[in-house]
Design a protein around this motif. Sequence first.
Motif, PDB file in Angstrom:
ATOM      1  N   MET A  56      41.267 -27.787 -47.670  1.00 47.73           N
ATOM      2  CA  MET A  56      41.154 -27.709 -46.228  1.00 47.73           C
ATOM      3  C   MET A  56      42.254 -28.546 -45.589  1.00 47.73           C
ATOM      4  O   MET A  56      42.497 -29.677 -46.003  1.00 47.73           O
ATOM      5  CB  MET A  56      39.784 -28.228 -45.785  1.00 47.73           C
ATOM      6  N   VAL A  57      42.910 -27.987 -44.611  1.00 45.90           N
ATOM      7  CA  VAL A  57      43.959 -28.704 -43.890  1.00 45.90           C
ATOM      8  C   VAL A  57      43.365 -29.260 -42.599  1.00 45.90           C
ATOM      9  O   VAL A  57      42.708 -28.540 -41.850  1.00 45.90           O
ATOM     10  CB  VAL A  57      45.143 -27.769 -43.562  1.00 45.90           C
ATOM     11  N   ILE A  58      43.567 -30.536 -42.366  1.00 48.14           N
ATOM     12  CA  ILE A  58      43.087 -31.170 -41.130  1.00 48.14           C
ATOM     13  C   ILE A  58      44.297 -31.544 -40.295  1.00 48.14           C
ATOM     14  O   ILE A  58      45.137 -32.325 -40.729  1.00 48.14           O
ATOM     15  CB  ILE A  58      42.253 -32.426 -41.443  1.00 48.14           C
ATOM     16  N   HIS A  59      44.373 -30.972 -39.113  1.00 48.34           N
ATOM     17  CA  HIS A  59      45.477 -31.274 -38.210  1.00 48.34           C
ATOM     18  C   HIS A  59      45.105 -32.470 -37.344  1.00 48.34           C
ATOM     19  O   HIS A  59      44.061 -32.475 -36.708  1.00 48.34           O
ATOM     20  CB  HIS A  59      45.787 -30.065 -37.323  1.00 48.34           C
ATOM     21  N   ALA A  60      45.953 -33.482 -37.339  1.00 50.79           N
ATOM     22  CA  ALA A  60      45.695 -34.690 -36.555  1.00 50.79           C
ATOM     23  C   ALA A  60      47.023 -35.347 -36.204  1.00 50.79           C
ATOM     24  O   ALA A  60      48.040 -35.098 -36.842  1.00 50.79           O
ATOM     25  CB  ALA A  60      44.823 -35.647 -37.354  1.00 50.79           C
ATOM     26  N   GLN A  79      44.607 -42.248 -38.841  1.00 49.42           N
ATOM     27  CA  GLN A  79      43.302 -42.706 -38.354  1.00 49.42           C
ATOM     28  C   GLN A  79      42.503 -41.536 -37.793  1.00 49.42           C
ATOM     29  O   GLN A  79      41.316 -41.379 -38.085  1.00 49.42           O
ATOM     30  CB  GLN A  79      43.474 -43.795 -37.274  1.00 49.42           C
ATOM     31  N   GLN A  80      43.150 -40.692 -36.999  1.00 52.22           N
ATOM     32  CA  GLN A  80      42.477 -39.533 -36.432  1.00 52.22           C
ATOM     33  C   GLN A  80      42.045 -38.570 -37.542  1.00 52.22           C
ATOM     34  O   GLN A  80      40.961 -37.989 -37.486  1.00 52.22           O
ATOM     35  CB  GLN A  80      43.404 -38.822 -35.446  1.00 52.22           C
ATOM     36  N   LYS A  81      42.871 -38.440 -38.565  1.00 52.69           N
ATOM     37  CA  LYS A  81      42.539 -37.568 -39.697  1.00 52.69           C
ATOM     38  C   LYS A  81      41.291 -38.081 -40.421  1.00 52.69           C
ATOM     39  O   LYS A  81      40.421 -37.315 -40.814  1.00 52.69           O
ATOM     40  CB  LYS A  81      43.716 -37.514 -40.662  1.00 52.69           C
ATOM     41  N   LYS A  82      41.178 -39.413 -40.594  1.00 54.77           N
ATOM     42  CA  LYS A  82      39.999 -40.004 -41.234  1.00 54.77           C
ATOM     43  C   LYS A  82      38.742 -39.723 -40.422  1.00 54.77           C
ATOM     44  O   LYS A  82      37.698 -39.373 -40.969  1.00 54.77           O
ATOM     45  CB  LYS A  82      40.173 -41.519 -41.387  1.00 54.77           C
ATOM     46  N   VAL A  92      38.177 -37.279 -38.197  1.00 60.62           N
ATOM     47  CA  VAL A  92      37.844 -35.858 -38.224  1.00 60.62           C
ATOM     48  C   VAL A  92      37.235 -35.466 -39.565  1.00 60.62           C
ATOM     49  O   VAL A  92      36.230 -34.761 -39.625  1.00 60.62           O
ATOM     50  CB  VAL A  92      39.085 -34.991 -37.913  1.00 60.62           C
ATOM     51  N   SER A  93      37.813 -35.943 -40.661  1.00 56.35           N
ATOM     52  CA  SER A  93      37.286 -35.593 -41.978  1.00 56.35           C
ATOM     53  C   SER A  93      35.887 -36.163 -42.185  1.00 56.35           C
ATOM     54  O   SER A  93      35.027 -35.526 -42.782  1.00 56.35           O
ATOM     55  CB  SER A  93      38.224 -36.066 -43.084  1.00 56.35           C
ATOM     56  N   MET A  94      35.625 -37.375 -41.665  1.00 53.44           N
ATOM     57  CA  MET A  94      34.293 -37.964 -41.762  1.00 53.44           C
ATOM     58  C   MET A  94      33.281 -37.108 -41.002  1.00 53.44           C
ATOM     59  O   MET A  94      32.181 -36.852 -41.469  1.00 53.44           O
ATOM     60  CB  MET A  94      34.291 -39.390 -41.203  1.00 53.44           C
ATOM     61  N   HIS A  95      33.660 -36.617 -39.823  1.00 52.26           N
ATOM     62  CA  HIS A  95      32.776 -35.780 -39.034  1.00 52.26           C
ATOM     63  C   HIS A  95      32.450 -34.483 -39.753  1.00 52.26           C
ATOM     64  O   HIS A  95      31.314 -34.032 -39.756  1.00 52.26           O
ATOM     65  CB  HIS A  95      33.419 -35.456 -37.684  1.00 52.26           C
ATOM     66  N   ILE A  96      33.468 -33.883 -40.374  1.00 51.76           N
ATOM     67  CA  ILE A  96      33.264 -32.626 -41.089  1.00 51.76           C
ATOM     68  C   ILE A  96      32.324 -32.842 -42.273  1.00 51.76           C
ATOM     69  O   ILE A  96      31.415 -32.050 -42.512  1.00 51.76           O
ATOM     70  CB  ILE A  96      34.618 -32.050 -41.554  1.00 51.76           C
ATOM     71  N   CYS A  97      32.504 -33.939 -42.988  1.00 52.14           N
ATOM     72  CA  CYS A  97      31.689 -34.210 -44.180  1.00 52.14           C
ATOM     73  C   CYS A  97      30.249 -34.579 -43.834  1.00 52.14           C
ATOM     74  O   CYS A  97      29.331 -34.206 -44.543  1.00 52.14           O
ATOM     75  CB  CYS A  97      32.293 -35.338 -45.006  1.00 52.14           C
TER      76      CYS A  97
END
Length: 65
Positions: A1-5, A9-12, A14-19
């Motif tokens: 999965m690609v996370i655009h940020a 810090q923003q990537k962390k 967003v990924s925490m929210h998804i998980c």
Amino acid sequence: MVIHAENEQQKKVVSMHICTGMLCKNCVDYSKSKLFPDRGYCQRLNQPGLSYNDFCSLFRRRVEI
């Protein structure tokens, strides 16, 4: 999965929210709009127009007893 940020810090965040599923619909501070049930506002931040599926870094999990 690609996370655009914009940054790491923003990537962390967003990924925490998804998980963990930190969506407005599961947050104690989310209040539904009476006219539009898929829209609402954050009682903690007093921000109108939040979507039911928005992610929030100030998420507080709703626990049903």
